[in-house]
Design an enzyme around this catalytic site. Sequence first.
Site: not given
Ligand code: TGC
Ligand code: FAD
Length: 401
Positions: A146-148, A152-153, A178-179, A380, A383
């Site tokens: 649980g992160l999202t 706050h995505g 969305w977990i 994750e 794009h």
């Molecule tokens: P930022 O200041 O850049 O970084 C904070 C700290 O984290 C470190 N870091 C990382 N470490 C390991 N791996 C990475 N990929 C890392 N990216 C950053 C960074 O060095 C820093 O460390 P420290 O020691 O200086 O504190 O953080 P920010 O708040 O500016 O955010 C950057 C951003 C936008 C790239 C990040 O928030 C991000 O990647 N956002 C996307 C969120 C996301 O991917 N959510 C996914 C949720 S889980 C999911 O979708 C599961 S789907 C599961 C499935 O069904 O397969």
């Molecule tokens: P938003 O963050 O609201 O983004 C909306 C749009 O705005 C996107 O096009 C994005 O690229 C764009 N955008 C946002 N910020 C910027 C920027 N700075 N510059 C330019 N464009 C930007 N999360 C978990 O924690 N655990 C899970 O197990 C998990 N499983 C998932 C399963 C499914 C089926 C789905 C759909 C999602 C899951 N997620 C999970 C959540 C997923 O990681 C988020 O949906 C994803 O990170 C995007 O967040 P959001 O949907 O809130 O979109």
Amino acid sequence: MNSSNGVANAKVDKYQAHDYYGVDDLLTDEHKIARDAVRAWVKQEVSPIIEDYSERAECPKHLFKGLADIGAFGPSLPEKYGCGGMDEIAYGIIMQELERADSGIRSMASVQGSLVMYPIYRFGSEEQKMHYLPKLASGEYIGCFGLTEPDHGSDPSSMVTNIKEDGDHYILNGAKMWITNSPLADIAVVWAKDEEGIIRGLIVERGMEGFSTPEIHGKLSLRASITGELVFEDVRVPKKNVLPGVKGLKGPLSCLSKARYGIAWGAIGAALDCYDSALRYSKERIQFGKPIGQFQLTQKKLAEMITEITKAQLLAWRLGTLANDGKATPAQISMAKRNNVNMALEIAREARQIHGGMGITNEYPIMRHMMNLETVLTYEGTHDIHLLITGMDVTGFNAFS
Ligand code: TGC
Ligand code: FAD
């Protein structure tokens, strides 16, 4: 047989049409054994049922046990904890073979292995590792991550889910959205802010009072994967359930790196399945008196598909060797996740066209992959977020702040 200038005389077809540059030759016996075992399991247990489960939007939860038995949960984590003890390439190939069947099946394994077991392994106490990892590896426990949050995505650092100290417990409040796997999960690895605003990881167990996991319905993508919320209303979590080894956003982001790496491989599986179906169809389907594969426009589509798949395979393989050496950077992983998922989605769209009207039916896997990949493009890290991570890496300018 090579000529003197290093160019093979034989046609490329000594390799499978799906392995155009012979990436197979780069794999060890262990990789091939892992791949073949998963491929055989998928063929027997997943392929016959996946279309039906997807259509009914039902998770084939009986497959958790089979996934555990083939070593899909934590394949590169140590054997000491009941895991595979293999390398990162083996992990990648397992994800590829699972996603060849369905992105949702790969998700079941990604979440369990990379987002639940990995943080416990990397940041947990020895007691937590010994208690949870063998149960997760064997499929006795199902986990979720649980992160999202609803608001706050892409920007998880703004999360509002929080913990407050209360003796030997923390009181957890907030909600995650969305977990994957949440409605089935026995445990959830949850990221929440403490009273100083520092992000901490906690293991929350089903049955804790005030903890619920409502299912999200109406998904037109990843339909064979179950998705839900995590709701915390004054949940008392023992302090011993906090992951002691990390503070801050780098905790969850490190787990994402592990999972994104697996997705970079997994997406190739979905692309291969679409390509394979389109190639076969192009040889069988007759229009204007000849197979549609004889038309130059169809050949262009197929040639571009295999070119993109080949590039993605080489990218994944090289990333795997970097990961094995502990050198794969988060930005390199972002590039591969973004490229390979987008590649797979584009291939699904082209493959759908090659199938004509049949391409929109569930006689073929194309639309299911295409719909799934819309989620994979977004979760994750979207794009565009991965593009900005690459942009930040190459320019040194942070577009997020
Ligand atoms: P930022 O200041 O850049 O970084 C904070 C700290 O984290 C470190 N870091 C990382 N470490 C390991 N791996 C990475 N990929 C890392 N990216 C950053 C960074 O060095 C820093 O460390 P420290 O020691 O200086 O504190 O953080 P920010 O708040 O500016 O955010 C950057 C951003 C936008 C790239 C990040 O928030 C991000 O990647 N956002 C996307 C969120 C996301 O991917 N959510 C996914 C949720 S889980 C999911 O979708 C599961 S789907 C599961 C499935 O069904 O397969
Ligand atoms: P938003 O963050 O609201 O983004 C909306 C749009 O705005 C996107 O096009 C994005 O690229 C764009 N955008 C946002 N910020 C910027 C920027 N700075 N510059 C330019 N464009 C930007 N999360 C978990 O924690 N655990 C899970 O197990 C998990 N499983 C998932 C399963 C499914 C089926 C789905 C759909 C999602 C899951 N997620 C999970 C959540 C997923 O990681 C988020 O949906 C994803 O990170 C995007 O967040 P959001 O949907 O809130 O979109």
